[in-house]
Design a protein around this motif. Sequence first.
Motif, short mmCIF file in Angstrom:
data_model
loop_
_atom_site.label_atom_id
_atom_site.label_comp_id
_atom_site.label_asym_id
_atom_site.label_seq_id
_atom_site.Cartn_x
_atom_site.Cartn_y
_atom_site.Cartn_z
N ILE A 199 20.02 3.45 -15.15
CA ILE A 199 21.34 3.99 -15.11
C ILE A 199 22.06 3.24 -13.98
CG2 ILE A 199 20.87 6.26 -15.79
CD1 ILE A 199 20.49 7.13 -12.66
N ASP A 200 21.43 2.64 -13.04
CA ASP A 200 22.22 1.93 -11.99
C ASP A 200 22.82 0.50 -12.65
OD1 ASP A 200 21.62 3.50 -9.95
OD2 ASP A 200 19.59 2.66 -9.83
N GLU A 201 22.00 -0.08 -13.50
CA GLU A 201 22.46 -1.22 -14.31
C GLU A 201 23.48 -0.96 -15.20
OE1 GLU A 201 18.96 -2.93 -16.11
OE2 GLU A 201 18.20 -3.72 -14.22
N PHE A 202 23.58 0.22 -15.66
CA PHE A 202 24.43 0.63 -16.73
C PHE A 202 26.04 0.62 -15.92
CE2 PHE A 202 27.05 3.93 -18.61
CZ PHE A 202 27.08 3.66 -20.11
N GLU A 203 25.85 1.62 -14.84
CA GLU A 203 27.01 1.68 -14.04
C GLU A 203 27.64 0.35 -13.53
OE1 GLU A 203 28.36 3.84 -9.91
OE2 GLU A 203 26.22 4.05 -10.46
N ALA A 208 32.02 -3.76 -14.38
CA ALA A 208 32.55 -5.03 -15.01
C ALA A 208 33.40 -4.59 -16.14
CB ALA A 208 31.22 -5.86 -15.44
N PHE A 209 33.13 -4.05 -17.07
CA PHE A 209 33.94 -3.76 -18.19
C PHE A 209 35.23 -3.33 -17.76
CE2 PHE A 209 30.57 -2.77 -21.61
CZ PHE A 209 30.25 -3.93 -21.56
N LYS A 210 35.45 -2.48 -16.86
CA LYS A 210 36.64 -1.73 -16.07
C LYS A 210 37.46 -3.08 -15.41
CE LYS A 210 38.51 1.55 -13.05
NZ LYS A 210 39.40 2.05 -13.89
N THR A 211 36.66 -3.75 -14.81
CA THR A 211 37.64 -4.73 -13.64
C THR A 211 37.78 -6.29 -14.29
OG1 THR A 211 35.56 -5.11 -12.75
CG2 THR A 211 37.06 -3.16 -11.83
N LYS A 212 36.93 -6.93 -15.34
CA LYS A 212 36.91 -8.21 -15.67
C LYS A 212 37.73 -8.53 -16.89
CE LYS A 212 32.90 -9.26 -12.61
NZ LYS A 212 31.66 -9.82 -12.45
N ASP A 213 38.39 -7.69 -17.34
CA ASP A 213 39.26 -7.85 -18.57
C ASP A 213 38.58 -8.57 -19.41
OD1 ASP A 213 41.72 -8.06 -20.12
OD2 ASP A 213 42.13 -10.04 -19.31
N ILE A 223 38.67 0.70 -21.66
CA ILE A 223 38.05 2.00 -21.15
C ILE A 223 36.52 1.98 -21.55
CG2 ILE A 223 37.89 4.60 -22.07
CD1 ILE A 223 40.41 4.09 -23.56
N PRO A 224 35.77 1.92 -19.99
CA PRO A 224 34.36 1.54 -20.34
C PRO A 224 33.60 2.47 -21.13
CG PRO A 224 35.50 1.29 -17.99
CD PRO A 224 36.32 1.96 -18.78
N ILE A 225 33.81 3.92 -20.94
CA ILE A 225 33.33 5.19 -21.59
C ILE A 225 34.15 5.89 -22.23
CG2 ILE A 225 31.46 6.93 -21.40
CD1 ILE A 225 30.50 5.23 -18.87
N LEU A 276 27.29 11.88 -13.78
CA LEU A 276 28.45 11.57 -14.85
C LEU A 276 29.82 12.09 -14.02
CD1 LEU A 276 27.57 13.42 -18.37
CD2 LEU A 276 27.80 11.05 -17.88
N SER A 277 29.74 12.77 -12.98
CA SER A 277 30.80 13.05 -12.10
C SER A 277 31.14 11.98 -11.19
CB SER A 277 30.58 14.22 -11.15
OG SER A 277 31.73 14.50 -10.37
N LYS A 278 30.16 11.05 -10.74
CA LYS A 278 30.32 9.83 -10.02
C LYS A 278 30.99 8.81 -10.98
CE LYS A 278 27.31 6.71 -7.43
NZ LYS A 278 27.62 5.40 -8.04
N LEU A 279 30.67 8.53 -12.20
CA LEU A 279 30.99 7.81 -12.99
C LEU A 279 32.72 8.14 -13.27
CD1 LEU A 279 28.58 7.20 -15.69
CD2 LEU A 279 28.66 6.00 -13.61
N TRP A 280 32.86 9.14 -13.45
CA TRP A 280 34.47 10.02 -13.74
C TRP A 280 35.36 9.47 -12.35
CZ3 TRP A 280 37.03 12.71 -17.55
CH2 TRP A 280 38.02 13.28 -17.26
N LYS A 281 34.82 9.68 -11.16
CA LYS A 281 35.31 9.28 -9.86
C LYS A 281 35.63 7.89 -9.86
CE LYS A 281 35.23 10.55 -5.01
NZ LYS A 281 34.61 11.05 -3.97
N GLU A 282 34.73 7.01 -10.29
CA GLU A 282 35.05 5.68 -10.29
C GLU A 282 35.83 5.22 -11.52
OE1 GLU A 282 30.53 4.45 -8.39
OE2 GLU A 282 30.85 4.33 -10.73
N GLY A 283 36.36 6.09 -12.05
CA GLY A 283 37.49 5.75 -13.26
C GLY A 283 36.76 5.15 -14.51
#
Length: 544
Positions: A199-203, A208-213, A223-225, A276-283
């Motif tokens: 789960i840590d590697e997935f996050e 990276a999907f969100k920030t590195k175009d 949209i990462p997820i 999942l709430s943590k991932l949500w908060k991180e956008g």
Amino acid sequence: MRRKKFLKRLSWCVIVCFVVSIIAVSTMMLVSASSNFNKTGFPIVKNKVTLTILVNNYSADMPKDYNEYNQFKRLEKLTNVHIKWIMPGSQFAEKKSLMLASGDLPDIIFGCTDFELAKYGGMGVFKPLEKLIDQYTNNLKNIFKKHPATKALVTAPDGHIYTTPRVNEGPWMYREGMGVGVINVKWIKDLGLKMPTNIDEFEKVMIAFKTKDPNKNGKADEIPITAIGNPMEMHGLGYLMDSFGVSARWYFADVRNGKVVFLGTLPEYKEAIKWLSKLWKEGLIDKEWFTQDYAKKASKLNAQPYIVGYADLWDINDDFSSKKAHDYYDYMPPLKGPNGRKPVMYRAAYPGYDRWGAVITRACKMPEVAIRYIDTMYDEKMSVELIEGEFGVRLKKSPEGWYYIPDPPAGMNQQQWRCKVSPAHSVPWAVFEDPGYTKILRLTYTDQKVNFMKKYVAPYADPDPWPPVFYSADEADKMNQIQTNLINYANRKAAEWIMKGTIDKEWNAYIKELNKMKLQEWLKINQAAYERFMKNLKAFSSGK
């Protein structure tokens, strides 16, 4: 006085003669019916008879009369039994309810609910089938012997069998009702990353999907997820929740060490929602998760350039409209959870099993004919033809000897074609993985998913998955009232917690509220149903 005695004696003689004549006629009719019936072999009857069947002709692509299907033309020729089909289309449920309530019944009904089976079976509206199956069938009897779970499946709480089983045991049904994680592997490669294993590697990959175009269009449109509906449903994020040991499924019931549990009360469920709430908060999760529908999700999955990094899907071939997607997406192996914890992946106990087979009503005057006719539908090859279409028509033979389904005719999709040439999901059948979906028919477009699940998901599968229990009418009535409230409340709180991050503060109050909603009664009913199913399975597996 003598005249009165004479008239009295004469009256008695007339009555006796009338009764004797009725008995004689009835006996002649029984003898006639019996002499017309063949207990084995074909035809089933020497002189043609007619049975009435209520069927759910759910598609506009199906013919107005099922006797137009070649499969039923062949069955009539084989059995000498003509079927008068009652086909109410979209009004099937209403028509069935009216017939059951009024007593104006057909001989056979295809597709009764568990509640209807338990209620009307106990009332004598449906005939018990166990003796008929034992005396007059070959296919069904062999199915029960080779696959005892099918007999446990259809054995009602009162010990009788009121319906025949249906089985569509395709290997792609391993996670029946839930999705498989699909990830953008091209983005992983282009960004110099590796397939995540925990789960840590997935996050980190999602960040990276969100920030590195990764789609290289110069826009922050990735949209990462993405997901729709509730976390524990098909297109939610149950595959990720399984990394915490949840074994997610929409109905929340599972078994741990022989005890029934409501998944929404477990510590691992709480952990998964917090993450999942943590991932949500991180956008990292689609902000439209809880408001969008499947069409909106599909438009995002198929946007060009691709904008989605991860989603739970049924099959890559079903959810992407272009074959180009295979260059970008692949299935993601299950992730290890917190501190390297092994995942517990949901699997169906008996994939594709249901009780929507055939019932014989008390109106049927020829139950032995009816059960033999029904039994012909459970022939291995006939079952394949009933669910998918005729050999040589929709099913084409490969050089290796098994059949496959080619592309549909121009202007028609696969489901339209299927319903034009077969009654599909509206009738009884039993197609098992072996030989049905290995030696007879192979759906090769599912091979990628099937091979992936066998290699990566199966090693972490739930060791004691929830079986298809059969509730009594009283249990079903109570469950209908309790279960909907419990699941709706659990799903609503999960969505709130994911978006607001308040699960720790509200957890104890949530458990108290579930108990007010009769959680303990839900557990008690399910425990009894589970133990009953397992007892029957054990008995039938031993040949009883």
